[in-house]
Design a protein around this motif. Structure first.
Motif, mmCIF file in Angstrom:
data_model
loop_
_atom_site.group_PDB
_atom_site.id
_atom_site.type_symbol
_atom_site.label_atom_id
_atom_site.label_comp_id
_atom_site.label_asym_id
_atom_site.label_seq_id
_atom_site.Cartn_x
_atom_site.Cartn_y
_atom_site.Cartn_z
ATOM 1 N N LEU A 1 0.811 -1.220 0.000
ATOM 2 C CA LEU A 1 0.000 0.000 0.000
ATOM 3 C C LEU A 1 0.840 1.264 0.000
ATOM 4 C CD1 LEU A 1 -2.895 -0.807 2.499
ATOM 5 C CD2 LEU A 1 -2.678 -1.376 0.068
ATOM 6 N N ASP B 1 -1.488 6.940 1.302
ATOM 7 C CA ASP B 1 -2.913 7.260 1.396
ATOM 8 C C ASP B 1 -3.729 6.005 1.684
ATOM 9 O OD1 ASP B 1 -2.441 9.939 0.963
ATOM 10 O OD2 ASP B 1 -2.909 9.868 -1.185
ATOM 11 N N SER B 2 -3.408 4.918 0.991
ATOM 12 C CA SER B 2 -4.137 3.661 1.197
ATOM 13 C C SER B 2 -3.879 3.100 2.587
ATOM 14 C CB SER B 2 -3.740 2.634 0.131
ATOM 15 O OG SER B 2 -4.155 3.052 -1.154
ATOM 16 N N TYR C 1 -5.922 5.011 5.056
ATOM 17 C CA TYR C 1 -7.324 4.584 4.986
ATOM 18 C C TYR C 1 -7.521 3.273 5.729
ATOM 19 C CZ TYR C 1 -11.842 3.198 3.039
ATOM 20 O OH TYR C 1 -13.151 2.815 2.901
ATOM 21 N N TYR C 2 -6.649 2.308 5.470
ATOM 22 C CA TYR C 2 -6.735 0.996 6.116
ATOM 23 C C TYR C 2 -6.645 1.132 7.637
ATOM 24 C CZ TYR C 2 -5.106 -3.283 8.217
ATOM 25 O OH TYR C 2 -4.958 -4.334 9.076
ATOM 26 N N MET D 1 -3.736 -7.704 0.603
ATOM 27 C CA MET D 1 -4.117 -6.408 0.040
ATOM 28 C C MET D 1 -4.466 -6.562 -1.441
ATOM 29 S SD MET D 1 -4.158 -4.441 2.583
ATOM 30 C CE MET D 1 -3.573 -4.495 4.288
ATOM 31 N N ARG E 1 -5.889 -6.218 -4.891
ATOM 32 C CA ARG E 1 -6.229 -4.973 -5.563
ATOM 33 C C ARG E 1 -6.080 -5.168 -7.064
ATOM 34 N NH1 ARG E 1 -1.564 -5.730 -3.442
ATOM 35 N NH2 ARG E 1 0.396 -4.964 -4.325
ATOM 36 N N LYS F 1 -10.271 -2.976 0.018
ATOM 37 C CA LYS F 1 -11.087 -1.914 0.630
ATOM 38 C C LYS F 1 -12.507 -2.386 0.894
ATOM 39 C CE LYS F 1 -9.017 2.553 -0.456
ATOM 40 N NZ LYS F 1 -9.233 3.872 -1.103
#
Length: 453
Positions: free
Chosen positions: A52, A55-56, A59-60, A311, A313, A327
């Motif tokens: 990540l 920013d990610s 968020y997590y 993660m 994605r 997410k």
């Protein structure tokens, strides 16, 4: 005099910076943070540092903090080609895959995530490396880069870097059991020695080891090592595992140490790695594992999600058939239910809680319909995995009268039952029964006037 005062103040600040936040309780059953009982509510975010961007990661971490998690378990030298595949900013962790030459740019990103975790109230269960960097097998891609000498150097370097962070618990092992006849134990001990040396003593740092599934957990190899502060299990990803027996075995072991399951069955994972024949795990599978863990004697519990640990994605290589991008997977049901068990633990005195199957007559049922009991001096919790009726041996906790309530692990709601004399035996029937209908009976000494979780 003023100069002396400043010197004393400076020494106090330096001492505080290096003081260990986490310690083992005096009864050797629980973990304390800053001398207060600490409830480990873990999430296995193994690829967090590697996969990540900032920013990610923010968020997590913010999401998990809001859901009641307290520990994020993440790996510096990650599993999914963690040496040769760069992080989100194009940085690899080591120069020429040499553990004595860490890449500053990569670890600045690790710094950011650890500090962001602290900012939102989370702790990091920090794994220096995934185990395939010590020996390669079917999990992870290696290459093997560690020996006893460089393992100590790397462990000490990492610990020097992070010893002043107050939110670090060290987890060696990286999903590996030391092989018979190998140098594995020696290498892990050397890494632990490096960590301890950086902190200045065993009493200044909290360390455990994350194994693959086995009967004794990490205690099989390290139970009597001075650096090894608490036992950790991995019970794997099959349903109806006898988690309680493994936890109980560790709980009763001489040279008492706290115990936790650092990787029980994941949410949204192929059951026994065989989704075609056995399907995918669900929230009930997770709830059953974590409640049985805690009621059998674990000081806390870990949650995991198959989509989140890696993660998953867009454009990432899927491992074992994930269904959701990470997410979206953060909102799976069990991830939003772990807070109810945390609330339950924190609602009553923690440090006198013990496992006690003598509370119940039906005390040896199979995993499928297991009934598991734990109690303090003046309260008891009894988990019924399928909501079947059971019989309580009263008089095991204090109080002439007992207040009884049902607690729903799916939503944390309370249903009143009534007040009873604390003598003889008493049969209790949960509000519903069958697969997925798990309940907790709360029994309280009426004179304590405890508030419901």
């Amino acid at each position: 005099m003023k100069k002396l005062h400043h010197s004393i103040l400076l020494c106090f600040v330096i001492f505080n910076l290096s003081a260990q936040s986490f310690t083992v309780s005096s009864n050797k059953r629980f973990i304390l943070k800053e001398n207060k009982p600490f409830v480990w509510v873990g999430d296995t975010a193994w690829e967090l540092f590697h996969a990540l961007d900032r920013d990610s990661a923010t968020y997590y971490l913010s999401k998990r903090a809001s859901q009641g998690f307290t520990v994020i378990q993440a790996v510096a030298l990650a599993e999914i080609d963690g040496l040769n595949s760069p992080n989100a900013y194009g940085d690899k962790p080591l120069i020429n895959n040499d553990p004595t030459k860490p890449n500053e740019a990569y670890f600045k990103h690790v710094d950011f995530i650890i500090d962001k975790a602290a900012e939102v109230g989370l702790n990091i269960g920090l794994l220096p490396t995934w185990g395939d960097k010590i020996y390669k097998d079917r999990w992870g891609t290696g290459p093997e880069i560690f020996n006893a000498e460089n393992a100590k150097v790397f462990g000490k370097w990492m610990a020097e870097r992070y010893k002043n962070r107050k939110n670090i618990i060290w987890i060696l092992g990286g999903d590996r059991n030391p092989r018979v006849g190998s140098q594995d134990v020696k290498i892990w001990r050397a890494m632990a020695e490096g960590v301890v040396e950086a902190y200045g003593g065993n009493d200044k740092v909290l360390i455990t080891f994350h194994p693959q599934p086995n009967q004794a957990g990490a205690s099989e190899w390290f139970h009597n090592d001075d650096w090894f502060d608490f036992n950790m299990f991995q019970t794997g990803h099959c349903r109806d595992n006898d988690v309680y027996n493994r936890i109980a075995g560790s709980y009763e072991r001489p040279n008492t140490k706290p115990v936790v399951d650092g990787e029980p069955i994941y949410e949204d994972h192929p059951v026994c790695f065989n989704a075609k024949d056995l399907g995918t795990t669900n929230a009930y599978d997770v709830r059953k594992a974590i409640y049985l863990d805690v009621f059998a004697g674990a000081f806390g519990f870990t949650y995991g999600c198959h989509d989140v640990w890696q993660m998953y994605r867009p454009m990432s290589v899927p491992v074992n058939g994930p269904h959701l991008f990470w997410k979206e997977a953060l909102e799976l049901p069990a991830a939003n239910q772990v807070k109810y068990l945390k609330n339950l633990i924190e609602a009553r005195p923690i440090l006198d809680r013990i496992p006690d199957q003598s509370l119940i007559v039906e005390n040896n049922l199979s995993s499928y319909e297991r009934i598991q009991a734990t109690r303090g001096n003046d309260y008891a919790y009894i988990y019924a995995a399928t909501g079947r009726s059971f019989t309580v041996n009263m008089g095991k906790i204090t109080g002439k009268k007992i207040i009884a309530n049902w607690f729903n692990p799916k939503n944390g709601q309370i249903s009143e039952i009534g007040v009873f004399e604390n003598v003889g035996i008493k049969k209790f029937t949960p509000p519903s029964s069958g697969y997925g209908h798990d309940w907790v009976l709360i029994l309280d000494d009426a004179s304590k006037k405890y508030v419901m979780p």
